[in-house]
Design a protein around this motif. Structure first.
Motif, PDB file in Angstrom:
ATOM      1  N   THR A 177       0.831  -1.203   0.000  1.00  0.00           N
ATOM      2  CA  THR A 177       0.000   0.000   0.000  1.00  0.00           C
ATOM      3  C   THR A 177       0.865   1.253   0.000  1.00  0.00           C
ATOM      4  OG1 THR A 177      -1.752  -1.123   1.235  1.00  0.00           O
ATOM      5  CG2 THR A 177      -1.790   1.278   1.244  1.00  0.00           C
ATOM      6  N   VAL A 178       1.865   1.273   0.830  1.00  0.00           N
ATOM      7  CA  VAL A 178       2.712   2.459   0.975  1.00  0.00           C
ATOM      8  C   VAL A 178       3.390   2.816  -0.344  1.00  0.00           C
ATOM      9  CG1 VAL A 178       4.783   3.368   2.113  1.00  0.00           C
ATOM     10  CG2 VAL A 178       3.063   2.117   3.443  1.00  0.00           C
ATOM     11  N   ARG A 205       1.900   7.669  -6.433  1.00  0.00           N
ATOM     12  CA  ARG A 205       1.322   7.820  -7.773  1.00  0.00           C
ATOM     13  C   ARG A 205      -0.035   8.503  -7.744  1.00  0.00           C
ATOM     14  NH1 ARG A 205       0.915   1.591  -9.498  1.00  0.00           N
ATOM     15  NH2 ARG A 205       3.047   1.826  -8.729  1.00  0.00           N
ATOM     16  N   TYR A 206      -0.670   8.574  -6.570  1.00  0.00           N
ATOM     17  CA  TYR A 206      -1.944   9.282  -6.458  1.00  0.00           C
ATOM     18  C   TYR A 206      -1.777  10.701  -5.928  1.00  0.00           C
ATOM     19  CZ  TYR A 206      -3.975   4.720  -7.340  1.00  0.00           C
ATOM     20  OH  TYR A 206      -4.304   3.517  -7.922  1.00  0.00           O
ATOM     21  N   ALA A 263      -3.226   8.607   5.491  1.00  0.00           N
ATOM     22  CA  ALA A 263      -3.591   8.277   4.112  1.00  0.00           C
ATOM     23  C   ALA A 263      -3.725   6.767   3.938  1.00  0.00           C
ATOM     24  CB  ALA A 263      -2.543   8.826   3.144  1.00  0.00           C
ATOM     25  N   VAL A 264      -2.950   5.990   4.708  1.00  0.00           N
ATOM     26  CA  VAL A 264      -3.002   4.527   4.568  1.00  0.00           C
ATOM     27  C   VAL A 264      -4.375   3.981   4.949  1.00  0.00           C
ATOM     28  CG1 VAL A 264      -2.003   2.332   5.311  1.00  0.00           C
ATOM     29  CG2 VAL A 264      -0.514   4.282   4.852  1.00  0.00           C
ATOM     30  N   PRO A 265      -4.898   4.249   6.156  1.00  0.00           N
ATOM     31  CA  PRO A 265      -6.244   3.761   6.451  1.00  0.00           C
ATOM     32  C   PRO A 265      -7.310   4.398   5.572  1.00  0.00           C
ATOM     33  CG  PRO A 265      -5.415   5.123   8.256  1.00  0.00           C
ATOM     34  CD  PRO A 265      -4.260   4.839   7.361  1.00  0.00           C
ATOM     35  N   THR A 266      -7.115   5.655   5.149  1.00  0.00           N
ATOM     36  CA  THR A 266      -8.090   6.286   4.258  1.00  0.00           C
ATOM     37  C   THR A 266      -8.141   5.562   2.920  1.00  0.00           C
ATOM     38  OG1 THR A 266      -7.628   8.416   5.325  1.00  0.00           O
ATOM     39  CG2 THR A 266      -8.818   8.469   3.242  1.00  0.00           C
ATOM     40  N   PHE A 267      -6.991   5.127   2.423  1.00  0.00           N
ATOM     41  CA  PHE A 267      -6.927   4.334   1.194  1.00  0.00           C
ATOM     42  C   PHE A 267      -7.768   3.062   1.342  1.00  0.00           C
ATOM     43  CE2 PHE A 267      -5.019   0.949  -1.338  1.00  0.00           C
ATOM     44  CZ  PHE A 267      -4.808   1.535  -2.574  1.00  0.00           C
ATOM     45  N   HIS A 268      -7.615   2.384   2.479  1.00  0.00           N
ATOM     46  CA  HIS A 268      -8.294   1.101   2.655  1.00  0.00           C
ATOM     47  C   HIS A 268      -9.780   1.248   2.949  1.00  0.00           C
ATOM     48  CE1 HIS A 268      -4.994  -1.708   2.191  1.00  0.00           C
ATOM     49  NE2 HIS A 268      -4.219  -0.835   2.821  1.00  0.00           N
ATOM     50  N   MET A 297      -7.199   9.562  -1.957  1.00  0.00           N
ATOM     51  CA  MET A 297      -7.382   8.168  -1.558  1.00  0.00           C
ATOM     52  C   MET A 297      -8.752   7.637  -1.966  1.00  0.00           C
ATOM     53  SD  MET A 297      -4.481   7.216  -0.229  1.00  0.00           S
ATOM     54  CE  MET A 297      -4.026   8.009  -1.804  1.00  0.00           C
ATOM     55  N   SER A 298      -9.757   8.473  -1.980  1.00  0.00           N
ATOM     56  CA  SER A 298     -11.075   8.028  -2.440  1.00  0.00           C
ATOM     57  C   SER A 298     -11.103   7.897  -3.961  1.00  0.00           C
ATOM     58  CB  SER A 298     -12.161   8.988  -1.967  1.00  0.00           C
ATOM     59  OG  SER A 298     -11.952  10.296  -2.454  1.00  0.00           O
TER      60      SER A 298
END
Length: 625
Positions: A327-328, A333-334, A344-349, A497-498
């Motif tokens: 994930t990291v 790239r985003y 940002a990591v938990p928001t991605f998931h 992330m969304s």
């Protein structure tokens, strides 16, 4: 929710429809449902569509006005578009679609730039006037939707929703801005109007840009948060009732969609309040999504489950524990530029989880910045009280004595005295920054340090702070965060992330009417006797369980210290200690020292190491091409 791109053809004479398609393809995650291009001898416009309202091809863009004069590409949602549409129809306007896009076109045709004052929503759009040869760009008041532009002098301009789309144009320079690197290490993000690239800029929230062929762009502000206008004196119960009405209305307007809709749920006050309002106005169970951690110190999932049970939602959870390094490495790239908010990591998931069942999710962003929800506000208010009532000589003595002592209490006393001795704006900058001047100088590579000599990253904070001259201390803090931290960090994180998962996120607490009402309230209704978000809690005391309303703020944090000693150790060691290119920006000896101190438990450098890792991953993605 969509992605937009475009250019004045003089900016890139060789650019054509194929170029627009490449630009659109680079941000297809923002709009996987349809794509389109418009090209004439002066301008090119591109669009990627995520279909939310009017799913038919009539909603595709670029969209032309009925008379053919105006062409628009638009990203976002206008929540009052139906009322505006009815008003325009009553005046004789005709419409081909049911979209908010066409309403913007008709309103701009009638009112020009003044149409921005009529729009309630999140947006970034570009309108090309074929008759006047004028390009008009605009970004929403709060900064929910991004808009970047490149200006190559004169009328040579290009724009896009993300930087990566601009980099598809031939000849766009990728030279990093040295001062932006200093900003990044200081704030964990790069404040507007800068980006990491010297030649690319962010259009600030609440601003528009107009360019007429043959002339340069003119950027102007059309809205700002005004804390100087206070409401007529209200009893706190009346104020709470009015606030609840406003948030209920903004939530209802954001439930408008022709696709499945749900909500992010952390179990905190803000997201729980939104879910409560959604459940009260929905005929079917609300879909809610949350993230959990195996580390109990950072896990809020038990509170999210409590709220989900309370409102009988269709609740889904994802526990963050596996494939962390994968994930990291995806994140740069985003974001397109260095960005180091680790949440940002938990928001991605949670966005990935939500997209499996919905296309639109409501979130609780904005409650802290509007109503005083961060612990730092309470601490800074204590510092300001000390600044005003304790003689400076005593504060200097306390700072000197406490600074030589060990123990938690004495460290807090030294910190309090240090903050109280500083200018208020400068003290708040220290609160919001993550590295001090001496550490920054040690970390920067010699060439970069020379390029940054005389530069002060605090100017971003101080510029906003100075606009509140004469206001009380809490007002200055809230305004500064609303203009810097909220659009520069929180909203960037949620948008990227969304949209990485083609998910649209809407924030009822960031309706500009809610923001303006909050700004009009006295500070005692935001933080009252140390109680944060006092009025917001009062407004929702009857809708939510007392344990949710009154529980201590947790924050969307991750276990960085452990990650760098365990889950991310191998990845970080490779990028921080073995990648020679990083030495162009940061001193290898200092990076190594930070790494060793952290690994041996002599210090917790988790946040700084995360910043360096984020930068290294971005450098590999964008500079080593």
């Amino acid at each position: 929710m969509c992605g937009i791109t475009g250019f004045i053809r003089r900016c890139a004479p060789s650019a054509d429809t194929a170029t627009l398609r490449r630009m659109g393809a680079s941000i297809i995650h923002r709009g996987p449902d349809a794509g389109g291009e418009y090209l004439d001898r002066w301008v090119g416009l591109g669009h990627r569509r995520l279909s939310i309202i009017d799913l038919s091809p009539l909603g595709n863009q670029p969209m032309q006005s009925l008379d053919g004069r105006y062409v628009i590409v638009f990203n976002g949602e206008i929540y009052n578009f139906r009322a505006l549409r009815n008003e325009l129809k009553a005046e004789g306007c005709q419409f081909r679609s049911r979209t908010d896009t066409e309403v913007i076109l008709a309103l701009y045709r009638r009112e020009g730039a003044a149409c921005l004052n009529r729009l309630n929503g999140m947006f970034a759009f570009a309108i090309w006037d074929r008759d006047d040869k004028t390009l008009f760009l605009a970004r929403d008041r709060i900064g929910k939707k991004p808009l970047y532009y490149y200006h190559g002098g004169g009328d040579r301009l290009a724009f896009a929703s993300e930087i990566k789309a601009l980099l598809q144009l031939p000849g766009i320079p990728r030279d990093p801005d040295p001062t932006a690197v200093a900003d990044f290490l200081t704030y964990l993000y790069i404040p507007a109007p800068k980006t990491i690239f010297r030649a690319i800029h962010k259009l600030p929230p609440g601003h528009c840009l107009e360019l007429r062929l043959g002339s340069g762009p003119v950027v102007s502000r059309y809205w700002d948060v005004d804390f100087s206008t206070t409401t007529a004196p209200l009893h706190q119960d009346e104020a709470a009732e009015r606030l609840l009405e406003l948030i209920a209305g903004s939530t209802a307007s954001r439930m408008m969609a022709d696709v499945p809709l749900g909500a992010f749920l952390s179990g905190g006050l803000d997201s729980s309040a939104i879910v409560a309002l959604m459940a009260g106005s929905s005929g079917t169970p609300v879909t809610t999504c949350s993230i959990g951690f195996t580390d109990r110190q950072h896990d809020e999932s038990v509170y999210a489950r409590e709220v989900a049970r309370c409102f009988s939602t269709n609740h889904a959870e994802y526990t963050l524990e596996e494939q962390l390094a994968d994930t990291v490495t995806l994140l740069p790239r985003y974001f397109d530029e260095p960005f180091a908010d680790s949440s940002a990591v938990p928001t991605f998931h949670v966005s990935r989880l939500a997209r499996k069942v919905v296309t639109v999710a409501l979130a609780g962003d904005g409650g802290d910045e509007n109503f005083g929800g961060y612990d730092k506000y309470v601490v800074d208010l204590k510092e300001d009280l000390a600044r005003r009532v304790i003689p400076r000589l005593f504060l200097k003595t306390l700072h000197a004595v406490a600074g030589r002592c060990s123990g938690t209490l004495m460290r807090k006393a030294a910190t309090l005295a240090s903050g109280a001795l500083a200018d208020p704006g400068r003290a708040f900058f220290r609160t919001n920054s993550f590295i001090d001047d001496a550490s920054l100088r040690r970390l920067l590579a010699p060439g970069l340090a020379t390029a940054c000599r005389g530069y002060d990253p605090a100017l971003h904070t101080l510029d906003a702070w100075e606009r509140t001259r004469g206001a009380d201390h809490l007002t200055s803090m809230l305004y500064t965060d609303l203009k810097t931290y909220l659009p520069g960090d929180i909203l960037v994180k949620v948008d990227r992330m969304s949209m990485a998962h083609s998910l649209e996120v809407r924030a009822p607490l960031l309706d500009y009417r809610v923001v303006e009402f909050a700004a009009s309230l006295p500070s005692r209704l935001k933080i009252h006797r140390g109680s944060k978000k006092y009025l917001l809690k009062r407004a929702f005391s009857a809708q939510l369980p007392p344990g949710i309303v009154n529980r201590r703020k947790h924050g969307f944090t991750v276990p960085l210290a452990r990650w760098f000693r365990q889950d991310l150790r191998e990845l970080a060691q490779r990028h921080l200690l073995e990648q020679r290119e990083l030495a162009e920006f940061f001193d290898p000896g200092e990076v190594g020292r930070l790494w060793q101190e952290h690994q041996h438990g002599r210090a917790d450098h988790g946040t700084l190491l995360w910043s360096l890792l984020s930068f290294s991953l971005w450098q590999q993605e964008y500079l080593q091409v």
